[in-house]
Write an enzyme that holds these catalytic residues in place. Sequence first.
Site, short mmCIF file in Angstrom:
data_model
loop_
_atom_site.label_atom_id
_atom_site.label_comp_id
_atom_site.label_asym_id
_atom_site.label_seq_id
_atom_site.Cartn_x
_atom_site.Cartn_y
_atom_site.Cartn_z
N PRO A 184 0.84 -1.04 -0.20
CA PRO A 184 -0.18 0.03 0.10
C PRO A 184 0.91 1.20 -0.07
O PRO A 184 2.05 1.17 0.58
CB PRO A 184 -0.76 0.02 1.44
CG PRO A 184 -0.66 -1.60 1.87
CD PRO A 184 0.76 -2.14 1.41
N LYS A 185 0.60 2.20 -0.70
CA LYS A 185 1.02 3.59 -0.69
C LYS A 185 0.41 4.46 0.62
O LYS A 185 -0.58 5.03 0.42
CB LYS A 185 0.93 4.39 -2.05
CG LYS A 185 1.69 5.69 -2.02
CD LYS A 185 1.68 6.21 -3.34
CE LYS A 185 2.61 7.41 -3.61
NZ LYS A 185 1.95 8.58 -2.20
N VAL A 186 1.22 4.25 1.74
CA VAL A 186 0.93 4.80 3.19
C VAL A 186 0.91 6.25 2.93
O VAL A 186 1.88 6.92 2.46
CB VAL A 186 1.56 4.16 4.27
CG1 VAL A 186 1.08 4.77 5.66
CG2 VAL A 186 1.34 2.54 4.27
#
Length: 559
Positions: free
Chosen positions: A124-126
């Site tokens: 995930p692209k946090v």
Amino acid sequence: MAIRKYMVLILLLVHLPVWAVCPVWSPARAHEEISQLQQQITQWDASYWQQGVSAVDDGVYDQLNAQLRQWQRCFDEEPQAEVVAPPISGTISHPIPHTGVRKLADKPAIQQWLRNRSDVWVQPKVDGVAVTLVYKDGSLVRAISRGNGLKGEDWTQKVRRIPSIPQTTKGLLANSTLQGEIFLQQEGHIQQKRGGMNARSKVAGMLMRQDNPESLHSLAVFIWAWPDGPEAMQERLTLLADAGFGFTQHYTQPVNNADEVERARTHWWTSTLPFVTDGVVVRMAKEPPARNWLPGQGDWVVAWKYSPVARVSEVMDIQFSVGKSGKIAVVAILVPVMLDDKRVQRVNVGSVRRWNEWDIAPGDHLLISLAGQGIPRIDEVVWRGTQRTKPTPPEGHFNSLTCFYATPECQQQFVARLVWLSAKEVLDLEGIGEAGWRELHQAYRFEHIFSWLALTPEQLQSALGVSKGEKLWHQFNLSRQRPFTRWLIAMGIPLTQVTLNASHESSWRQLQACDESHWRQLPSTGERRARQVIQWRDNRQVNALSNWLAAQRVTGFMP
């Protein structure tokens, strides 16, 4: 905001066709508009890089930045091709620069990037703020904000107060440099439902403030890079998890193709997560030596962001319409934008009062999203042009008792009444809409909203064609037998069908005999509504219409 500002601008321009057409401005106005927007973006940059505060949503910033570059190209004010890095916002050098992540637009772009690449993983692209963690001899000795990727602020004291970030390490991690994202921990966050929640700005604010150190307890870190770490991704993940960086292992998985990337992206979009995310990151396990890392040079890692839930669009025009009840509605005509799979080019502003509160003029830029049932709505005015000319609303006093009869100033409300009475729940005149009513009115100059009842088959066929005219004449004839209450609704009585059914009036004579107390006793009809019914019944134009309908032998109106 961060590194995207100077790394993905060209990509944004390619995938934002909203502003592909150059505005028709004089050179002087173009310079003024460009200068003002440039000044605003510079202020936003300074606020973010120097104070750690996002004064504007990332998506809004990106789209307005793309708008600025489009204007610059249109009027030969385009800056140098080399994108200038933001100002240095700190004095502490990163041991290893932050490369940033190149954004790809869609699945085909991901598929193209994956070609000839192997041992690829997705995360995930946090959404938070980037940080470098430096460990020496097993202890955390330095925490540095991203800054411009080369230098940043010293966040060591703040990061030491975040309980979830390990203060000591051992083994290969005892002397290591890690890069990751400090994020605000969430309980069951679903990105699809709750969106970005301005998470990045909240985290930046917590780390910049001098007071309230307890707020730091809600932060955590997601490590997305271990420069010069173990070559095998699985070993890297295991060692990080053992050291207390468990989020990375839990939310990193191998992928072989774009379909698998898409599945992971969709899963994290719709599932509960402990953080806010704005897309996915796809990375190769094999990375170049850390000595070769530079901002903008990380070709072993890319991102595929989620489509924005809101888009910025320019207002092309403001239009007014008068509805059947006399209310003036304001609509903003937009440069078309795509939201989900919906092409949006107009949005309802509301009443004239609401429009004045929004203070919207052609040339302004609105942030548009989709409300329930996919209806476009205005979230905010994100940019106002330097020269703003607002149109004048229609003149005249319109209300629920005006424009039963056709006059030049009544044109819009009169047509709205015709469209209303032909609706399925009213007289159910199938096969005619606004365009058809306008055509008939133009051809035969209706005196009032029921003048169409007097049209002959030949007249309808002449205006609309033989087949359509004949069908419509039968529809008009059948309408004479519609229930009396349907005709009352067509005439604009301020009551619902349910209330009318409860009243048991079946003729105009019975209705005239009812006083205000009778109407107050009906469901959902208070004193105010009962008074409105009496005003409507006693209106001169309404009574004239009732007499005309009686002459046409319409159900309920004949003596």
